[in-house]
Design an enzyme around this catalytic site. Structure first.
Site, PDB file in Angstrom:
ATOM      1  N   GLU B  46     -12.883 -99.511   8.855  1.00  0.00           N
ATOM      2  CA  GLU B  46     -13.878 -98.704   9.571  1.00  0.00           C
ATOM      3  C   GLU B  46     -15.267 -98.817   8.950  1.00  0.00           C
ATOM      4  O   GLU B  46     -16.278 -98.822   9.654  1.00  0.00           O
ATOM      5  CB  GLU B  46     -13.445 -97.227   9.600  1.00  0.00           C
ATOM      6  CG  GLU B  46     -12.227 -96.927  10.465  1.00  0.00           C
ATOM      7  CD  GLU B  46     -10.893 -97.234   9.780  1.00  0.00           C
ATOM      8  OE1 GLU B  46     -10.916 -97.619   8.587  1.00  0.00           O
ATOM      9  OE2 GLU B  46      -9.838 -97.102  10.429  1.00  0.00           O
ATOM     10  N   PHE B  71     -10.548 -91.260  11.594  1.00  0.00           N
ATOM     11  CA  PHE B  71     -10.882 -92.339  10.648  1.00  0.00           C
ATOM     12  C   PHE B  71     -12.316 -92.816  10.852  1.00  0.00           C
ATOM     13  O   PHE B  71     -13.003 -93.172   9.903  1.00  0.00           O
ATOM     14  CB  PHE B  71      -9.883 -93.479  10.792  1.00  0.00           C
ATOM     15  CG  PHE B  71      -8.459 -92.978  10.791  1.00  0.00           C
ATOM     16  CD1 PHE B  71      -8.060 -92.002   9.888  1.00  0.00           C
ATOM     17  CD2 PHE B  71      -7.532 -93.425  11.723  1.00  0.00           C
ATOM     18  CE1 PHE B  71      -6.770 -91.494   9.894  1.00  0.00           C
ATOM     19  CE2 PHE B  71      -6.233 -92.926  11.735  1.00  0.00           C
ATOM     20  CZ  PHE B  71      -5.853 -91.961  10.813  1.00  0.00           C
TER      21      PHE B  71
END
Lengths: 283, 300
Positions: B46, B71
């Protein structure tokens, strides 16, 4: 073409600028002096970017991920005409944006940095776009060796090889220091070349203070098709001023005016400066 | 028309759009074959996705970055705040299964502080559509906006027939009413509508505002409703801290207005992992449970 002697002269003036920024608030002087030659080399002989082409889509990019050494970048950009040299006197002043970490209000600085482990991914985004558009830009990102502690760097290494970003060049300023401690004494990085190779990158090493060697390496960079490139530049923190080199465990310095005068004399070949300033540790 | 088709259409019309994902393809499964190299999957990374999105935006793109909301907003928070927030680049963040939509995944996947942390980033806008229709009505303007946006992705069937008119910072008046006003966003709009019909059977008239964008917020619609109704309810699948209740509280303090506000939110704990309807039942967020809480508050 510029000669290595001319590059040494520019780098000498960049070092003077860095030392002058190490007072009245100070700066991260050690790291600035370790990457000064790399920056001067890249801007004078490798990157296709000039003050009048800063907005061009086909320019080359330099991202300074280890942002705390920005005095060397300010100095380089000033010497090469990207910014007015007078602005360096505004270091840390509210009438300008010449502060301890890079920001985009300074012409030539491509992105904000200061938080370590960010600009490899930003450089990956730019490299991806250049690949998609089929343009020939080179994208250089300067990373510190201490910065390699950050997990995001290793994410980025994986992603760059997955997307075969052979237009991307990471340069490691391998001065062997974290903020306060030798890298090998805290979080050992060696064998670093093997690590990068295992991640699918083409690895070169260079003496980061030797313009002829820098030229040899960068001009023959293999640019192996489909592989991103990393150049490990061996450097010395505080390079050019033996008395700062000797105190390389201190990474942020705020010297007195007298000490600055002594350090400049030392840079010019005088005897070692007698440094008494308490050095701040800031991150 | 669904989310994926709308994205595909926009991408074909405008070369600035580019899609990223941190290997979360649920909403965009068919895009790779259709948009080729303008679909970039960085894998489960991410932070790198957000940094790369900023890099793409530096090149003039408007990246639309996908990951599960928890996330996306938490793992990559400092990248969002630093690389997108400081620069103000037009990166669009699409968070999947936010709020109760994470169902039985458990607390690791519960994005119920996402509004709180995203709205703390100065240039960041927040769009929380009530369902897929609502999302598609607003999406083009959100993507077109020059500012970064966090989108609480929602592909549920329509809760109501929505007004096709959409403007950033404008709430949608779903039901007119005068006794109680429910301020709501996202998944819980459908429960608010059910609650209103229970309340109607008890002779209580309910107004419902679907807020759509929480930042910028439609202050005038909120203040107008507070002024008009006896009780105002903030209803959200989010921690009580930092979400809609906080936004309304800040608004009232700033305007020096005293009002009767009743928050329904998750108070200082994660919710029971289960399928959506069971979560609503267990946590007291069904229309009937919401109506009961409101009645108790009105007559206490």
């Amino acid at each position: 073409m510029i000669t290595s002697e001319q590059q040494r002269e520019i780098a000498f003036r960049v070092r003077e600028h860095c030392i002058r920024m190490a007072t009245r608030g100070g700066c991260f002087i050690g790291a600035s002096l370790s990457c000064a030659d790399i920056l001067v080399y890249l801007y004078t002989n490798f990157l296709d970017v000039f003050p009048d082409t800063l907005q061009d889509d086909d320019r080359d990019y330099l991202f300074l991920s280890k942002g705390h050494d920005v005095p060397a970048l300010y100095g380089t950009l000033a010497e090469l005409g990207f910014i007015d040299k007078n602005r360096l006197q505004n270091h840390l002043k509210t009438n300008d944006t010449i502060y301890w970490h890079p920001n985009m209000n300074v012409d030539g600085i491509e992105f904000y940095s200061g938080s370590l482990g960010h600009l490899l991914s930003v450089a990956i985004g730019v490299a991806l776009d250049c690949k998609i558009r089929g343009t020939q830009n080179k994208i250089v990102v300067i990373l510190g060796d201490g910065e390699l502690n950050e997990g995001s760097i290793w994410e980025g290494l994986l992603v760059a090889q997955a997307y075969k970003l052979d237009n991307l060049i990471a340069v490691i300023d391998r001065n062997e220091f974290q903020a306060n401690i030798r890298t090998e004494e805290l979080i050992p990085l060696e064998p670093l070349t093997d690590k990068f190779r295992a991640f699918g990158w083409t690895v070169s090493t260079v003496n980061g203070h030797d313009f002829d060697n820098l030229h040899d390496v960068f001009s023959t960079l293999s640019f192996e098709s489909g592989k991103p490139n990393v150049v490990i530049a061996h450097t010395v923190r505080g390079k050019g001023t033996p008395s700062i080199e000797a105190r390389a465990d201190r990474w942020f310095a705020n010297f007195t005016e007298d000490e600055i005068t002594q350090l400049l004399a030392e840079l010019h070949g005088g005897r070692m400066a007698e440094l008494t300033s308490e050095t701040l540790i800031v991150r | 028309m669904n989310y994926e088709t709308l994205l595909q259409n926009l991408i074909e019309l405008d070369e600035k759009y580019i899609v990223l994902t941190a290997e979360n393809r649920a909403a965009i499964r068919n895009l790779p074959a259709k948009i080729g190299n303008r679909f970039i999957d960085v894998g489960i990374a991410e932070q790198t996705m957000i940094g790369a999105a900023a890099g793409l935006a530096l090149r003039g793109r408007t990246p639309i970055a996908h990951a599960l909301a928890a996330f996306l907003t938490l793992r990559a928070f400092e990248f969002i705040r630093t690389d997108v927030g400081i620069s103000g680049l037009p990166v669009k963040l699409v968070g999947g299964v936010a709020g109760f939509l994470s169902e039985a995944n458990g607390p690791t996947h519960q994005a119920i502080e996402d509004i709180s942390i995203m709205r703390g980033i100065p240039p960041m806008g927040i769009f929380c559509p009530a369902d897929e229709e609502d999302m598609l009505i607003g999406l083009e303007k959100i993507l077109e906006s020059p500012q970064p946006f966090y989108i609480r992705y929602n592909n549920l069937p329509s809760a109501v027939t929505h007004s096709g008119h959409f403007a950033i910072g404008e709430a949608e008046m779903v039901v007119e009413g005068s006794d109680v006003c429910i301020l709501v966003y996202g998944t819980l709009l459908r429960e608010a509508v059910k609650a209103a019909s229970v309340l109607a059977s008890k002779g209580i008239s309910t107004r419902i505002l679907n807020l759509r964008t929480l930042k910028p917020i439609d202050s005038e619609a909120i203040l107008g409703s507070i002024n008009w109704c006896q009780l105002t309810v903030t209803l959200e699948d989010h921690f009580l801290t930092g979400g809609l209740f906080s936004i309304v509280a800040e608004l009232l303090l700033r305007r020096k207005i005293k009002a009767d506000i009743f928050p329904i939110a998750l108070e200082n704990r994660w919710f029971k992992p289960a399928l959506l309807n069971d979560v609503l039942e267990f946590e007291g967020f069904t229309g009937a449970a919401i109506a009961e809480k409101i009645v108790n508050e009105l007559y206490r």
